[in-house]
Scaffold this motif. Structure first.
Motif, short mmCIF file in Angstrom:
data_model
loop_
_atom_site.label_atom_id
_atom_site.label_comp_id
_atom_site.label_asym_id
_atom_site.label_seq_id
_atom_site.Cartn_x
_atom_site.Cartn_y
_atom_site.Cartn_z
N SER A 85 0.80 -1.23 0.00
CA SER A 85 0.00 0.00 0.00
C SER A 85 0.83 1.28 0.00
O SER A 85 0.29 2.36 -0.22
CB SER A 85 -0.93 0.02 1.23
N ASN A 86 2.14 1.16 0.23
CA ASN A 86 2.99 2.35 0.32
C ASN A 86 4.13 2.24 -0.67
O ASN A 86 5.01 1.39 -0.52
CB ASN A 86 3.53 2.50 1.74
N PRO A 87 4.18 3.11 -1.69
CA PRO A 87 5.22 3.03 -2.71
C PRO A 87 6.64 3.17 -2.17
O PRO A 87 7.59 2.71 -2.79
CB PRO A 87 4.88 4.20 -3.65
N VAL A 88 6.79 3.82 -1.01
CA VAL A 88 8.13 4.02 -0.45
C VAL A 88 8.82 2.70 -0.16
O VAL A 88 10.04 2.58 -0.25
CB VAL A 88 8.04 4.88 0.83
N PHE A 89 8.05 1.67 0.17
CA PHE A 89 8.63 0.38 0.52
C PHE A 89 8.68 -0.60 -0.66
O PHE A 89 9.15 -1.72 -0.49
CB PHE A 89 7.80 -0.27 1.65
N ALA A 90 8.21 -0.18 -1.81
CA ALA A 90 8.04 -1.13 -2.90
C ALA A 90 8.92 -0.77 -4.10
O ALA A 90 9.04 0.40 -4.45
CB ALA A 90 6.58 -1.16 -3.35
N PRO A 91 9.53 -1.77 -4.74
CA PRO A 91 10.23 -1.51 -5.99
C PRO A 91 9.24 -1.38 -7.13
O PRO A 91 8.04 -1.57 -6.97
CB PRO A 91 11.09 -2.77 -6.15
N GLY A 92 9.74 -1.04 -8.31
CA GLY A 92 8.88 -0.95 -9.49
C GLY A 92 8.79 0.45 -10.03
O GLY A 92 8.70 1.43 -9.27
N VAL A 93 8.79 0.56 -11.36
CA VAL A 93 8.84 1.88 -11.99
C VAL A 93 7.63 2.73 -11.66
O VAL A 93 7.74 3.95 -11.44
CB VAL A 93 9.04 1.72 -13.51
N ARG A 94 6.46 2.13 -11.59
CA ARG A 94 5.26 2.93 -11.31
C ARG A 94 5.24 3.45 -9.87
O ARG A 94 4.66 4.51 -9.60
CB ARG A 94 4.01 2.12 -11.65
#
Length: 233
Positions: free
Chosen positions: A167-176
């Motif tokens: 739910s939080n992009p800060v913790f997730a890889p990936g271009v989007r």
């Protein structure tokens, strides 16, 4: 995407970009202007030699071609994990590269970063993230730290970080996720030459990553914290 295919889609078959090991460099004609291209390929590990080669290329443009725009083609697995490079000061070499890119920007060169394949760790931080704008292809892979490494640094369970990454992009890889956080401004799709044309025309002169992250919901507090610090200064 292979760098040769990317170059052909951007500039045609007579693009003038040459490969020396993992190092890319060339001058191309684009919309009647000469554009400097500097970058890496083959998931290049950025060691002292490669970092200094890129820095030298940036300084050559600043010295001999004032105001010429620079396109950074980014494909790196991060810094070279080798004792020789650590002893030679890889941290200083990579910092020097970042400072040279920032110097070019301050001297009026538009600097566009494009992640066309892979961007990891310090090799990304000291190149694309220092450009006026950093864009990417949709199929690119971007991350600064894998979750197991993040768990070791933060002392948080990897399972908790995996849950947070949903739910939080800060913790997730990936271009989007990097688009959501503001680290990547746009994804280039369709006509890549037109995407480059737009990037050159619209490249911001101020760092807007925190504002973009807030507007996109990927970094909700960074912009407000920055503003509070500025107001208190």
């Amino acid at each position: 995407m292979d760098w040769t295919l990317l170059a052909e889609r951007l500039f045609g078959t007579e693009h003038g970009i040459a490969r020396d090991g993992d190092f890319l460099r060339g001058e191309v004609e684009f919309d009647g202007e000469t554009l400097a291209v500097i970058g890496t390929t083959a998931h290049a590990p950025i060691g002292v030699q490669l970092a200094l080669a890129q820095a030298r290329a940036v300084l050559d443009v600043v010295t001999h071609h004032p105001g010429r725009a620079i396109l950074l083609l980014i494909d790196t697995q991060g810094q070279q994990l080798r004792r020789r490079d650590e002893l030679l000061g890889i941290n200083r070499a990579m910092a020097h590269l970042g400072m040279c890119i920032d110097f070019a920007r301050r001297r009026g060169h538009r600097v566009i970063g494009l992640v066309y394949d892979q961007a990891l760790s310090g090799g990304f931080i000291t190149s694309g993230l220092i450009a006026d704008t950093c864009d990417a292809l949709p199929e690119a892979e971007i991350r600064v730290m894998r979750l197991p490494a993040m768990a070791r640094v933060t002392k948080l369970p990897e399972s908790l970080l995996a849950e947070l990454s949903e739910s939080n992009p800060v913790f997730a890889p990936g271009v989007r996720n990097y688009v959501a956080m503001g680290g990547v401004r746009k994804l280039w799709q369709g006509d890549l030459a037109q995407a480059l044309r737009d990037a050159l025309a619209d490249a911001p002169t101020q760092d807007r990553r925190a504002e973009d992250g807030a507007a996109r919901g990927g970094r909700r507090l960074a912009a407000s914290v920055v503003q509070r610090v500025l107001d208190a200064a």
